[in-house]
Write an enzyme that holds these catalytic residues in place. Structure first.
Site, mmCIF file in Angstrom:
data_model
loop_
_atom_site.group_PDB
_atom_site.id
_atom_site.type_symbol
_atom_site.label_atom_id
_atom_site.label_comp_id
_atom_site.label_asym_id
_atom_site.label_seq_id
_atom_site.Cartn_x
_atom_site.Cartn_y
_atom_site.Cartn_z
ATOM 1 N N HIS A 103 -10.400 -5.803 -2.626
ATOM 2 C CA HIS A 103 -11.518 -5.615 -1.679
ATOM 3 C C HIS A 103 -12.608 -4.857 -2.434
ATOM 4 O O HIS A 103 -12.522 -3.645 -2.621
ATOM 5 C CB HIS A 103 -11.057 -4.791 -0.470
ATOM 6 C CG HIS A 103 -10.056 -5.488 0.383
ATOM 7 N ND1 HIS A 103 -10.352 -6.613 1.122
ATOM 8 C CD2 HIS A 103 -8.753 -5.219 0.628
ATOM 9 C CE1 HIS A 103 -9.278 -7.004 1.783
ATOM 10 N NE2 HIS A 103 -8.291 -6.181 1.494
ATOM 11 N N GLU A 163 0.799 -1.236 0.000
ATOM 12 C CA GLU A 163 0.000 0.000 0.000
ATOM 13 C C GLU A 163 0.834 1.289 0.000
ATOM 14 O O GLU A 163 0.573 2.206 0.769
ATOM 15 C CB GLU A 163 -0.964 -0.005 1.193
ATOM 16 C CG GLU A 163 -1.896 -1.201 1.170
ATOM 17 C CD GLU A 163 -2.813 -1.294 2.394
ATOM 18 O OE1 GLU A 163 -2.713 -0.454 3.300
ATOM 19 O OE2 GLU A 163 -3.634 -2.218 2.427
ATOM 20 N N GLU A 219 -6.440 -10.559 -1.412
ATOM 21 C CA GLU A 219 -7.290 -10.297 -0.243
ATOM 22 C C GLU A 219 -8.754 -10.180 -0.665
ATOM 23 O O GLU A 219 -9.495 -9.315 -0.196
ATOM 24 C CB GLU A 219 -6.846 -9.005 0.465
ATOM 25 C CG GLU A 219 -5.382 -9.008 0.870
ATOM 26 C CD GLU A 219 -4.951 -7.768 1.653
ATOM 27 O OE1 GLU A 219 -5.817 -7.005 2.121
ATOM 28 O OE2 GLU A 219 -3.730 -7.575 1.792
ATOM 29 N N ASP A 252 -12.502 -9.991 -1.147
ATOM 30 C CA ASP A 252 -13.820 -10.048 -0.502
ATOM 31 C C ASP A 252 -14.716 -9.068 -1.249
ATOM 32 O O ASP A 252 -14.226 -8.109 -1.851
ATOM 33 C CB ASP A 252 -13.782 -9.798 1.017
ATOM 34 C CG ASP A 252 -13.035 -8.555 1.445
ATOM 35 O OD1 ASP A 252 -12.851 -7.621 0.626
ATOM 36 O OD2 ASP A 252 -12.638 -8.493 2.627
ATOM 37 N N ASN A 296 2.144 -5.277 -3.133
ATOM 38 C CA ASN A 296 0.724 -5.554 -2.865
ATOM 39 C C ASN A 296 -0.020 -4.251 -2.603
ATOM 40 O O ASN A 296 0.468 -3.385 -1.866
ATOM 41 C CB ASN A 296 0.647 -6.457 -1.619
ATOM 42 C CG ASN A 296 -0.717 -7.062 -1.375
ATOM 43 O OD1 ASN A 296 -1.272 -7.709 -2.256
ATOM 44 N ND2 ASN A 296 -1.257 -6.868 -0.182
#
Ligand code: G3I
Length: 302
Positions: free
Chosen positions: A206, A127, A235, A237, A169
């Site tokens: 996400h 990030e 990750e 979702d 990432n």
């Protein structure tokens, strides 16, 4: 079949999940984990505040428990994460300049050395880019040590564990049109051209709604891959877990040979950081949701 077994049949991909050490004593949780998944990412246990709570004092108990659980069952481990502006221990939050740079590099070296041979992929840096239209780096104490902090972290990780695959990432790098995506792309392109050791890009993914997952997601995956790096969905979702979006994400990964696997960010909705949004593949009772069937069907349709 299961998610992991079916993914393995598709070019040796994995299907993984984030795991919390605090849940390893919950047999309903481990039953699903052990049955369905062949890759794990410690959700918090390898972060800087967990592994170096006091400067120079390293703490690996919870991370080691997850690694042991995974590796004894043949699951691959993704390390998350060596250098990040967030979840820094207090001692690091207040550091700057060359002292912070040295502390960060020492952290990368120590942690990557501890897990050498056990971690298949590292999220070396997490990030580091700003949201919005600037395409700039995110301001942070690490960024203020100099723009080369990211490549310095990758070089330190490579020296400590030459066999691990080293990833950058981030979130909001899913839409190929976004300035943030383009900025990360240019960094990876630059690293590849100058021989900075980077092997992969992780797209956190996400997603906040059924259709917010971008229609050009597959283009993003294939464009990064064309730089000569693997891509990972790290990750995943999706708010309310719509079946069509989960199916499309799965098919997008399967369409790109360098997309090596998908990790969902938790097992049951009740395990999620967004538990109010029911974004995962299993409900709080551990039952498979419609999105589970959509993903498994996509994995098996090859
Ligand atoms: O363990 C402590 C507990 O002792 C304390 O009593 C409690 C009180 O707040 O906090 C507990 O720590 C929490 C930790 O999760 C473990 O549950 C932290 O407050 C909480 O901030 C932390 O949240 C994590 C978050 O990262 C922190 O940034 C989430 O679990 C985790 O899912 C989330 O994961 C991130 C990825 O690392 C990077 N990408 C985004 C993703 C979602 O935010």
């Amino acid at each position: 079949s299961t998610l992991g077994a079916s993914a393995a049949e598709r070019g040796g991909r994995y299907f993984g999940t984030a795991v919390a050490a605090s849940r390893l004593g919950d047999s309903a949780y481990t039953t699903i984990l052990n049955r369905e998944f062949n890759q794990v990412t410690p959700e918090n246990e390898m972060k800087i505040d967990a592994t170096e709570p006091q400067q120079g004092q390293f703490s690996y108990g919870n991370a080691d428990r997850i690694v042991q659980h995974a590796r004894s069952r043949g699951m691959q481990v993704r390390g998350h994460t060596l250098a990040w502006h967030s979840q820094q221990p207090g001692w690091m939050q207040n550091m700057s300049g060359s002292a912070l740079r040295s502390a960060m590099l020492n952290h990368v070296t120590q942690v990557a050395t501890h897990f050498r041979g056990q971690v298949a992929w590292w999220d070396v840096v997490n990030e580091a880019f700003a949201d919005g239209s600037s395409g700039a780096r995110r301001d942070s104490n690490l960024q203020r040590t100099g723009n080369d902090w990211i490549e310095a972290a990758f070089r330190a990780a490579d020296a400590a564990d030459p066999n691990a695959q080293l990833c950058y990432n981030d979130y909001n790098i899913d839409n190929w049109s976004d300035a943030k995506t383009q900025a990360v792309y240019r960094m990876v392109q630059d690293f590849r051209s100058r021989g900075v050791p980077i092997d992969c890009v992780g797209l956190q993914s996400h997603f906040t709604g059924g259709s917010n997952y971008p229609s050009n997601y597959r283009t993003t995956l294939s464009s990064f891959a064309a730089l000569g790096v693997d891509v990972h969905i790290t990750e995943l979702d999706i708010r309310n877990a719509p079946s069509d979006a989960y199916r499309n994400v799965t098919n997008d990964c399967l369409a790109v040979s360098r997309c090596r696997g998908i990790t969902v960010w938790g097992i049951r909705d009740s395990d999620s950081w967004r538990s109010g949004e029911s974004p995962l593949l299993f409900n709080g009772s551990g039952q498979k949701k419609a999105a589970y069937d959509a993903v498994l069907t996509a994995l098996n349709n090859g």
